[in-house]
Design an enzyme around this catalytic site. Structure first.
Site, PDB file in Angstrom:
ATOM      1  N   MET A 180       3.265   3.045  13.030  1.00 11.11           N
ATOM      2  CA  MET A 180       3.122   3.791  11.778  1.00 11.11           C
ATOM      3  C   MET A 180       4.448   4.424  11.343  1.00 11.11           C
ATOM      4  O   MET A 180       4.811   4.410  10.173  1.00 11.11           O
ATOM      5  CB  MET A 180       2.052   4.872  11.948  1.00 11.11           C
ATOM      6  CG  MET A 180       1.559   5.452  10.645  1.00 11.11           C
ATOM      7  SD  MET A 180       0.310   6.732  10.878  1.00 11.11           S
ATOM      8  CE  MET A 180      -1.053   5.801  11.516  1.00 11.11           C
ATOM      9  N   LYS A 213       2.441   0.473 -13.473  1.00  8.22           N
ATOM     10  CA  LYS A 213       1.303   0.908 -12.661  1.00  8.22           C
ATOM     11  C   LYS A 213       1.717   0.990 -11.195  1.00  8.22           C
ATOM     12  O   LYS A 213       2.749   0.423 -10.801  1.00  8.22           O
ATOM     13  CB  LYS A 213       0.135  -0.059 -12.857  1.00  8.22           C
ATOM     14  CG  LYS A 213       0.411  -1.471 -12.396  1.00  8.22           C
ATOM     15  CD  LYS A 213      -0.629  -2.433 -12.953  1.00  8.22           C
ATOM     16  CE  LYS A 213      -0.351  -3.845 -12.473  1.00  8.22           C
ATOM     17  NZ  LYS A 213      -0.975  -4.864 -13.326  1.00  8.22           N
ATOM     18  N   TYR A 222       3.666  -0.990  21.236  1.00  4.79           N
ATOM     19  CA  TYR A 222       2.229  -1.078  21.532  1.00  4.79           C
ATOM     20  C   TYR A 222       1.866  -2.472  22.038  1.00  4.79           C
ATOM     21  O   TYR A 222       2.261  -3.481  21.435  1.00  4.79           O
ATOM     22  CB  TYR A 222       1.411  -0.801  20.275  1.00  4.79           C
ATOM     23  CG  TYR A 222       1.349   0.656  19.896  1.00  4.79           C
ATOM     24  CD1 TYR A 222       0.736   1.586  20.739  1.00  4.79           C
ATOM     25  CD2 TYR A 222       1.877   1.092  18.692  1.00  4.79           C
ATOM     26  CE1 TYR A 222       0.671   2.923  20.381  1.00  4.79           C
ATOM     27  CE2 TYR A 222       1.806   2.429  18.324  1.00  4.79           C
ATOM     28  CZ  TYR A 222       1.207   3.339  19.178  1.00  4.79           C
ATOM     29  OH  TYR A 222       1.142   4.652  18.811  1.00  4.79           O
TER      30      TYR A 222
HETATM   31  C1  LIG Z   1      -0.055  -5.791 -13.980  1.00  2.00           C
HETATM   32  C2  LIG Z   1      -0.265  -6.239 -15.366  1.00  2.00           C
HETATM   33  C3  LIG Z   1       0.784  -6.795 -16.103  1.00  2.00           C
HETATM   34  C4  LIG Z   1       2.160  -7.076 -15.521  1.00  2.00           C
HETATM   35  O1  LIG Z   1       2.098  -8.220 -14.681  1.00  2.00           O
HETATM   36  P1  LIG Z   1       3.410  -8.799 -13.974  1.00  2.00           P
HETATM   37  O2  LIG Z   1       2.905 -10.002 -13.283  1.00  2.00           O
HETATM   38  O3  LIG Z   1       3.865  -7.766 -13.005  1.00  2.00           O
HETATM   39  O4  LIG Z   1       4.396  -9.068 -15.024  1.00  2.00           O
HETATM   40  C5  LIG Z   1       0.541  -7.103 -17.427  1.00  2.00           C
HETATM   41  N1  LIG Z   1      -0.679  -6.881 -17.982  1.00  2.00           N
HETATM   42  C6  LIG Z   1      -1.703  -6.368 -17.300  1.00  2.00           C
HETATM   43  C7  LIG Z   1      -3.021  -6.167 -17.959  1.00  2.00           C
HETATM   44  C8  LIG Z   1      -1.544  -6.037 -15.963  1.00  2.00           C
HETATM   45  O5  LIG Z   1      -2.569  -5.522 -15.274  1.00  2.00           O
END
Ligand SMILES: *Cc1c(COP(=O)(O)O)cnc(C)c1O
Length: 411
Positions: free
Chosen positions: A311, A37, A263
């Site tokens: 930035m 993700k 800044y």
């Molecule tokens: C993000 C996530 C993981 C992975 O977690 P890590 O701590 O990065 O290993 C596993 N299961 C779900 C449902 C997640 O949202």
């Protein structure tokens, strides 16, 4: 000459090695659903996923529908699960691309059934049971009812059952035992009814590295595959960092005693100092909180970030590195000579978690994959050897230039 203002080197050999360690810890018969993700926590999901396929992972977990479709359109055919939830308008595209969906309610089950029958497709769902995270997932008391509904629906298929552990300490935290107990109870009840559950999965990185059991069919690691473990969990020494964040000096100037930099002039030169300007800012992943705090590596030496990170630019005091020159590589994360700056070090300086540091690597940062020729997992099938034509079609679409850092770094 280096062709990038700022780039993230992603070491695919280190990824292979981390996935092998994950696979070893998970044990025989337990597959890996690699969580990619947020663009694989900032590393670049497409390249990571294609390499992970070659390393033998069983599938992928993503955060959103768009992330799932990005992987499908890049040619990933492995199972992909949207771990969280989706919105109604995304469902037709997900079904059309055979993306699996986390399921949390009867209401959603009905909608997926309607959409599935309309399209003449199965909606493959993983029932997510809330055993203590209280974020997503169906309450344990309602889980069986939901699973039965899935089995009875003509266009739903129970592809899996899952829960998520809330403690960053995994199995070292007694609250995790309680979550596991609740989960097992639901599974037992479902099995007693003779229900097919699909793949059952529970463990993230923290669970896996602290010996959570039973792991069932799949583990769902994210951060550990990228060479990082949350907190002080055991086993970090077996992992290799895969990310480096680098840029180059574009400008140098000598500033006199008392002169403010950046800044708000939050830093003032004491004595004559030499300042290097580097074209990387908080939009690229150098936290604003590293202003007057962080360090970088130049020519194998540490140099302090002075003034506020802006930035697009960061200013470095290079007075103690007189040999530094324009076009020198500046390492924000990674190794240069004997020095190394880790994601964990930066997270601690910026008072955040490592996850946030890698996720913050911005869109303008060119991802450059290095390595990836040597595959080391035992689960490799011969047709997936790097030398075979089949394997070549798995090459990341983000093709790395031959030598991303040109000869300058290795002087
Ligand atoms: C993000 C996530 C993981 C992975 O977690 P890590 O701590 O990065 O290993 C596993 N299961 C779900 C449902 C997640 O949202």
């Amino acid at each position: 000459m280096i062709p990038y203002r700022v780039w993230a080197e992603v070491d695919l050999d280190a990824l292979s090695s981390n996935l092998a360690e994950i696979s070893r810890l998970a044990g025989p018969g337990v597959g890996t659903m690699l969580v990619v993700k947020a663009d694989a926590y900032g590393h670049g999901a497409v390249a990571i996923a294609h390499h992970a396929v070659r390393c033998g992972v069983a599938g992928f977990g993503v955060g959103t529908s768009a992330e799932a479709l990005e992987l499908r359109l890049s040619g990933i055919r492995h199972p992909i699960l949207v771990l969280g939830t989706v919105v109604d308008g995304e469902v037709p595209a997900l079904l059309g691309h055979n993306v699996e969906i986390g399921l949390h309610s009867l209401d959603r089950a009905h909608k997926l059934q309607v959409e599935g029958s309309r399209a003449g497709l199965f909606a493959r769902v993983h029932v997510n049971i809330d055993t203590g995270m209280s974020r997503l997932g169906v309450r344990p008391q309602k889980a069986l009812e939901l699973m039965r509904a899935v089995h009875e629906a003509s266009h739903l298929k129970l592809a899996g059952v899952m829960t998520h552990i809330s403690s960053p300490e995994g199995a070292m935290d007694p609250r995790t035992d309680e979550q596991v107990r609740i989960f097992e109870e639901v599974l037992e009840a479902a099995k007693a009814e003779g229900m097919e559950l699909g793949t059952v999965h529970i463990s993230n990185s923290a669970g896996l590295f602290t010996g959570l059991h039973p792991l069932h069919d799949l583990v769902r690691p994210g951060i550990s595959a990228f060479g990082i473990l949350p907190g002080e969990l055991p086993g970090a020494e077996a992992l290799q960092p895969i990310l480096a964040l680098k840029s180059q000096i574009v400008f140098m100037k000598d500033v006199p005693n008392g002169r403010g930099v950046g800044y708000g002039s939050t830093w003032r030169a004491r004595g004559d100092r030499r300042i290097a300007t580097v074209p990387v800012g908080y939009n690229d992943g150098v936290s604003w909180r590293l202003s007057n705090r962080g360090e970088v590596l130049i020519r194998g030496k540490r140099a302090p970030i002075v003034g506020r990170v802006s930035m697009d630019y960061t200013t470095i005091d290079i007075t103690e590195i007189p040999e530094a020159s324009v076009e020198d590589v500046v390492t924000f994360i990674g190794t240069d000579g004997d020095e190394r700056i880790s994601v964990e070090e930066i997270a601690s300086l910026a008072e955040t978690i490592a996850y946030e540091i890698t996720c913050a690597v911005g869109r303008r940062v060119q991802r450059v994959c290095v390595g990836g020729q040597d595959l080391i997992l035992p689960s490799q099938r011969p047709t997936q050897q790097a030398s075979s034509p089949a394997a070549r079609s798995y090459e990341p679409k983000v093709s790395p230039p031959a030598d991303p850092v040109a000869p300058r770094v290795r002087r």
